[in-house]
Write an enzyme that holds these catalytic residues in place. Structure first.
Site, mmCIF file in Angstrom:
data_model
loop_
_atom_site.group_PDB
_atom_site.id
_atom_site.type_symbol
_atom_site.label_atom_id
_atom_site.label_comp_id
_atom_site.label_asym_id
_atom_site.label_seq_id
_atom_site.Cartn_x
_atom_site.Cartn_y
_atom_site.Cartn_z
ATOM 1 C CB SER A 3 -39.911 8.184 -39.456
ATOM 2 O OG SER A 3 -38.795 7.663 -39.068
ATOM 3 C CG HIS B 199 -34.953 10.093 -41.762
ATOM 4 N ND1 HIS B 199 -34.537 10.553 -40.727
ATOM 5 C CD2 HIS B 199 -35.568 9.188 -41.456
ATOM 6 C CE1 HIS B 199 -35.229 10.217 -39.696
ATOM 7 N NE2 HIS B 199 -36.057 9.096 -40.109
ATOM 8 C CG HIS C 56 -32.639 7.105 -35.387
ATOM 9 N ND1 HIS C 56 -32.881 7.507 -36.782
ATOM 10 C CD2 HIS C 56 -33.980 7.487 -35.013
ATOM 11 C CE1 HIS C 56 -33.831 7.957 -37.051
ATOM 12 N NE2 HIS C 56 -34.583 7.974 -36.156
ATOM 13 C CE1 TYR D 218 -32.615 3.004 -36.963
ATOM 14 C CE2 TYR D 218 -33.921 4.113 -35.292
ATOM 15 C CZ TYR D 218 -33.590 3.854 -36.508
ATOM 16 O OH TYR D 218 -34.248 4.777 -37.581
ATOM 17 C CD GLU D 219 -28.909 5.840 -38.452
ATOM 18 O OE1 GLU D 219 -28.251 6.031 -39.605
ATOM 19 O OE2 GLU D 219 -29.467 7.016 -37.739
ATOM 20 C CB ALA E 245 -42.821 8.916 -36.848
ATOM 21 C CG MET F 292 -37.445 3.335 -32.377
ATOM 22 S SD MET F 292 -37.241 2.377 -33.979
ATOM 23 C CE MET F 292 -38.486 1.386 -33.878
ATOM 24 C CB SER F 293 -35.663 9.620 -32.403
ATOM 25 O OG SER F 293 -36.763 10.199 -32.315
ATOM 26 C CG HIS G 254 -40.381 2.533 -42.027
ATOM 27 N ND1 HIS G 254 -40.044 3.471 -40.803
ATOM 28 C CD2 HIS G 254 -39.752 3.475 -43.092
ATOM 29 C CE1 HIS G 254 -39.338 4.550 -41.299
ATOM 30 N NE2 HIS G 254 -39.324 4.560 -42.468
HETATM 31 N N1 HPA Z 1 -42.789 2.294 -31.933
HETATM 32 C C1 HPA Z 1 -41.466 2.716 -31.922
HETATM 33 N N2 HPA Z 1 -41.131 3.584 -32.999
HETATM 34 C C2 HPA Z 1 -42.015 4.223 -33.624
HETATM 35 C C3 HPA Z 1 -43.432 3.674 -33.452
HETATM 36 C C4 HPA Z 1 -43.907 2.610 -32.620
HETATM 37 O O1 HPA Z 1 -44.828 2.245 -32.416
HETATM 38 N N3 HPA Z 1 -44.005 4.314 -34.665
HETATM 39 C C5 HPA Z 1 -43.189 5.246 -35.213
HETATM 40 N N4 HPA Z 1 -41.898 4.996 -34.697
#
Ligand code: HPA
Length: 278
Positions: free
Chosen positions: A31, A62, A84, A86-87, A114, A212-213, A248
Site C-alpha cells: 500500500s 496500488h 490480497h 481480502y479481495e 504498510a 493484512m498481507s 487508509h
Molecule cells: N492494521 C492492519 N493493516 C494495516 C494497518 C493496521 O493498523 N496499517 C496498515 N495496514
C-alpha cells in the site's frame, strides 16, 4: 488451493513481453509503496491487466504493474501493487508473483508492506525488518492438493526470513543512516482493521507490526525455495494505542512521508546484494 492454469498463462504472457528477462530478485510493493520502484532503472513494464493471474489490482495506492528493472546491476522484477486475500480473489493472484519469480530463476524476494505498529514507543514512519511472522489469517495458501512446485507437502518454516539478507538489510540501513526496527509481523485477513482488544492480545503474543498481507507470500516463497526478506513501513499506531480511528488515508500519507528513506535504503540494499553476488 492454487490453480496452476492462470499461473502458467501468466508465465507465458511475461515471457512474451520480456523475452530476455532473467530476474535475480523480485520485490512486491504494498500500500502506497509503489514509488519505491523509482530506485530502479526501468527495462520494461507490463500492466497487470496483461498478466492473467494478476488482473487489476484493487486498492488505492496500488499501481498494478510489473516493472522489469535493475539497480546496482541486479536484475529485478518489481510488482507495483499486490493482490490480497481480502479481495476474495482466491490464492492464484497472491501466488502469481512468486510463481513467476521461481519459474524465471530468481533467487530471492523482497516483501514490503504498510503496517500498524503495536509498540507504543514506535512512531509512524518507522521502518521494521521482519524477523519472523505469525499467521493470524486462519488459512494458508498451501491448503489442498500438494503441488511439488511449492516444495514439500510439509514445508519447514524455521528460517523463513533469510538471516544473511536480514543482516545485509541492517547493514544497508547503517550505511544509508536510516535507523531500522526489527520485529515480528502479524497478519490478519482484513479488510477490517483490528479492534483495540485484538491489538492488546496480539501484542501479548509477540506482535510488533500488524497488517493484512505478506505472510501468505512469505510462506509460498519459502516453500518454493526462494530466499525471503521483508520490510514493514509503520504507517500508523495500531488500533486503540491512540484515541483516534484508523484510516487508509493516514496509511497512505505516512507511506509517502517515509518514501525517501525507503528509496535510499533500497538503493543501498541492492548495492549490498550486488556485492554478495546474490
Ligand atoms: N492494521 C492492519 N493493516 C494495516 C494497518 C493496521 O493498523 N496499517 C496498515 N495496514
Amino acid at each position: 488451493m492454487i490453480d496452476r492454469k492462470p499461473l502458467n498463462a501468466s508465465l507465458t504472457a511475461v515471457k512474451k513481453a520480456f523475452p530476455k528477462a532473467k530476474p535475480k530478485l523480485g520485490m512486491i510493493l504494498g500500500s502506497g509503496l509503489s514509488d519505491i520502484a523509482d530506485a530502479f532503472k526501468p527495462l520494461g513494464t507490463l500492466s497487470y491487466d496483461k498478466i492473467p493471474g494478476l488482473g487489476k489490482a484493487g486498492v488505492v495506492g496500488h499501481a498494478g504493474r510489473l516493472l522489469w528493472g535493475e539497480s546496482a546491476g541486479v536484475e529485478t522484477f518489481i510488482f507495483q501493487g499486490r493482490r490480497h486475500y481480502y479481495e476474495g480473489v482466491s490464492w492464484d493472484a497472491v501466488a502469481t508473483p512468486l510463481f513467476l519469480l521461481k519459474s524465471l530463476g530468481a533467487k530471492a524476494v523482497f516483501l514490503t508492506n504498510a503496517a500498524g505498529g503495536t509498540n507504543p514507543k514506535w512512531k509512524p514512519g518507522d521502518l521494521m525488518i521482519i524477523e519472523d511472522h505469525i499467521n493470524m489469517m486462519g488459512v494458508t495458501p498451501l491448503l489442498g492438493k500438494h503441488d511439488p512446485f511449492w516444495g514439500q507437502r510439509f514445508p519447514d518454516q524455521s528460517f523463513i526470513y533469510d538471516r544473511k539478507l536480514r543482516a545485509a538489510l541492517a547493514r544497508a540501513g547503517q550505511k544509508a543512516k536510516i535507523s531500522l526496527r526489527k520485529g515480528v509481523y502479524f497478519a490478519g485477513t482484513g479488510p477490517t482493521y483490528e479492534t483495540p482488544a485484538e491489538i492488546r492480545a496480539w501484542r501479548k503474543l509477540g506482535a510488533d507490526a500488524v497488517g493484512m498481507s505478506t505472510v501468505p507470500e512469505a510462506m509460498l516463497a519459502n516453500a518454493a525455495g526462494l530466499r525471503v526478506v521483508g520490510l514493514s513501513c509503520i504507517t500508523n499506531m495500531a488500533a486503540g494505542i491512540l484515541n483516534q480511528p484508523l484510516t487508509h488515508e493516514e496509511v497512505f500519507e505516512t507511506s509517502q512521508k517515509a518514501m525517501s528513506n525507503m528509496k535510499k535504503l533500497i538503493l543501498q540494499f541492492w548495492k549490498e546484494l550486488a556485492k554478495e553476488k546474490i
